[in-house]
Design an enzyme around this catalytic site. Structure first.
Site, PDB file in Angstrom:
ATOM      1  N   GLU A  58       0.826  -1.213   0.000  1.00 16.35           N
ATOM      2  CA  GLU A  58       0.000   0.000   0.000  1.00 16.35           C
ATOM      3  C   GLU A  58       0.855   1.255   0.000  1.00 16.35           C
ATOM      4  O   GLU A  58       0.590   2.205  -0.755  1.00 16.35           O
ATOM      5  CB  GLU A  58      -0.925  -0.008   1.218  1.00 16.35           C
ATOM      6  CG  GLU A  58      -1.689   1.284   1.462  1.00 16.35           C
ATOM      7  CD  GLU A  58      -2.687   1.635   0.373  1.00 16.35           C
ATOM      8  OE1 GLU A  58      -3.177   2.786   0.368  1.00 16.35           O
ATOM      9  OE2 GLU A  58      -2.986   0.760  -0.472  1.00 16.35           O
ATOM     10  N   HIS A  61       2.460   1.853  -3.373  1.00 17.96           N
ATOM     11  CA  HIS A  61       1.483   2.378  -4.332  1.00 17.96           C
ATOM     12  C   HIS A  61       1.266   3.873  -4.115  1.00 17.96           C
ATOM     13  O   HIS A  61       1.182   4.648  -5.079  1.00 17.96           O
ATOM     14  CB  HIS A  61       0.167   1.621  -4.187  1.00 17.96           C
ATOM     15  CG  HIS A  61      -0.914   2.097  -5.106  1.00 17.96           C
ATOM     16  ND1 HIS A  61      -0.747   2.215  -6.473  1.00 17.96           N
ATOM     17  CD2 HIS A  61      -2.195   2.503  -4.851  1.00 17.96           C
ATOM     18  CE1 HIS A  61      -1.856   2.655  -7.022  1.00 17.96           C
ATOM     19  NE2 HIS A  61      -2.739   2.850  -6.062  1.00 17.96           N
ATOM     20  N   HIS A 123     -12.431   3.278  -9.524  1.00 18.09           N
ATOM     21  CA  HIS A 123     -11.057   3.751  -9.292  1.00 18.09           C
ATOM     22  C   HIS A 123     -10.127   3.320 -10.419  1.00 18.09           C
ATOM     23  O   HIS A 123      -9.333   4.118 -10.930  1.00 18.09           O
ATOM     24  CB  HIS A 123     -10.573   3.211  -7.947  1.00 18.09           C
ATOM     25  CG  HIS A 123      -9.339   3.861  -7.438  1.00 18.09           C
ATOM     26  ND1 HIS A 123      -8.104   3.260  -7.508  1.00 18.09           N
ATOM     27  CD2 HIS A 123      -9.122   5.064  -6.853  1.00 18.09           C
ATOM     28  CE1 HIS A 123      -7.186   4.056  -6.988  1.00 18.09           C
ATOM     29  NE2 HIS A 123      -7.775   5.158  -6.577  1.00 18.09           N
ATOM     30  N   HIS A 214     -19.682 -10.418 -16.574  1.00 20.47           N
ATOM     31  CA  HIS A 214     -18.395  -9.926 -17.075  1.00 20.47           C
ATOM     32  C   HIS A 214     -17.871 -10.815 -18.197  1.00 20.47           C
ATOM     33  O   HIS A 214     -17.359 -10.316 -19.208  1.00 20.47           O
ATOM     34  CB  HIS A 214     -17.383  -9.873 -15.934  1.00 20.47           C
ATOM     35  CG  HIS A 214     -16.001  -9.495 -16.370  1.00 20.47           C
ATOM     36  ND1 HIS A 214     -15.711  -8.279 -16.948  1.00 20.47           N
ATOM     37  CD2 HIS A 214     -14.826 -10.186 -16.342  1.00 20.47           C
ATOM     38  CE1 HIS A 214     -14.422  -8.233 -17.248  1.00 20.47           C
ATOM     39  NE2 HIS A 214     -13.872  -9.371 -16.897  1.00 20.47           N
ATOM     40  N   HIS A 276      -3.410  -9.721 -16.518  1.00 20.86           N
ATOM     41  CA  HIS A 276      -4.766  -9.429 -16.984  1.00 20.86           C
ATOM     42  C   HIS A 276      -5.033  -7.916 -16.931  1.00 20.86           C
ATOM     43  O   HIS A 276      -5.590  -7.341 -17.873  1.00 20.86           O
ATOM     44  CB  HIS A 276      -5.769 -10.183 -16.100  1.00 20.86           C
ATOM     45  CG  HIS A 276      -7.150 -10.238 -16.650  1.00 20.86           C
ATOM     46  ND1 HIS A 276      -7.462 -10.827 -17.860  1.00 20.86           N
ATOM     47  CD2 HIS A 276      -8.330  -9.787 -16.144  1.00 20.86           C
ATOM     48  CE1 HIS A 276      -8.764 -10.744 -18.068  1.00 20.86           C
ATOM     49  NE2 HIS A 276      -9.308 -10.101 -17.049  1.00 20.86           N
TER      50      HIS A 276
END
Length: 300
Positions: A58, A61, A123, A214, A276
């Site tokens: 975290e 990032h 986001h 999806h 991905h």
């Protein structure tokens, strides 16, 4: 000066890609609470102690996002001043920085007050727009010395509909994929391609519907890009930017589908899950480039 702007644009594009991958890594490793509910500090400290794996992910990032913010601001100001006469530069500069700030604010709000899964799914999509805008700025900067000529574009109405339609639809599919992650529905249907659950192939709960929705949407993305590529083969082989743009998009959407299936088969192997996210980022970048070309077209 022009060489420095090119270097900055490439570095900034790479940094924006790292933001996308970093955000995906945070989500996929369950590190969103790695710094607790404090922001911009981490667990109320500049250098938190102890440094757990989740905290390192975290915090890394956040650091990459912060550095990228300064890079994007520098790129936008420099491009605005040096290349503001090019019609796309100023809108792209504004979009790049605005959406970067927006995704940072949503991330901060999620840390301090929490957000719904639907909002958190946005986001990634917001970060994707910022990345694509920086990428387009980079391509325009490289166009200036005509090493990348993409100004003489001729498109028919059908090709324009393909371009605008596919990018809007793909963005919606990206949102469904992000929703799958944030709803923790990635393994709701552990079989490929259908949702075998003892009650036939139809989903039986919300997470299974989200997962299968999806998958169905992703299949339609492949079909649409294939149709657009076939149209490009028939009518646009002489326009290399259009032809190779759709060829690249087709290759990427195939890799995206394969990586998505492998993510399920391997039960969320981290490297495949990150691949991905990386592939869809490249695909959206290519579609954004085609959209830029479509805005420059002259009728056949």
């Amino acid at each position: 000066m022009r060489l420095g702007l090119k270097f900055l644009s490439v570095v900034t594009s790479m940094a924006m890609l790292l933001i996308l991958l970093g955000g995906a890594l945070v989500t996929k490793t369950g590190s969103a609470d790695g710094c607790g509910d404090s922001w911009p500090l981490c667990n109320g400290q500049l250098i938190p102690d102890p440094l757990t794996f989740e905290t390192v992910v975290e915090l890394s990032h956040r650091l990459v996002s912060g550095v990228s913010g300064f890079l994007v601001l520098a790129l936008c100001v420099w491009a605005w001043i040096s290349l503001g006469h090019i019609k796309e530069v100023r809108p792209l500069a504004f979009i790049s920085f605005f959406f970067l700030v927006l995704q940072a604010l949503i991330g901060a709000a999620a840390v301090m007050w929490g957000q719904s899964d639907a909002v958190l799914a946005l986001h990634f999509g917001i970060s994707l727009i910022s990345f694509a805008s920086v990428l387009l700025l980079t391509l325009i900067i490289f166009e200036v010395d005509q090493k990348l000529d993409a100004t003489n574009i001729q498109l028919g109405s059908k090709m324009k509909k393909h371009i605008y339609g596919v990018i809007l639809y793909t963005y919606a599919v990206v949102y469904t994929g992000a929703l799958v992650r944030h709803k923790e529905a990635s393994l709701a249907c552990p079989d490929v391609p259908f949702c075998s659950n003892g009650n036939g192939w139809l989903p039986v709960d919300l997470n299974q519907w989200i997962q299968m929705g999806h998958r169905f949407a992703a299949v339609l993305t492949f079909v649409w890009i294939l149709a657009a590529f076939i149209h490009a083969v028939k009518y646009y082989r002489h326009q290399k930017n259009i032809f190779y743009g759709w060829l690249t998009a087709l290759i990427l959407v195939i890799f995206q589908a394969v990586s998505g299936m492998l993510v399920v088969v391997t039960r969320l192997q981290l490297e495949l899950a990150l691949a991905h996210s990386l592939i869809i980022s490249f695909l959206f970048g290519v579609l954004s480039y085609l959209t830029l070309l479509a805005t420059r077209h002259t009728h056949n």
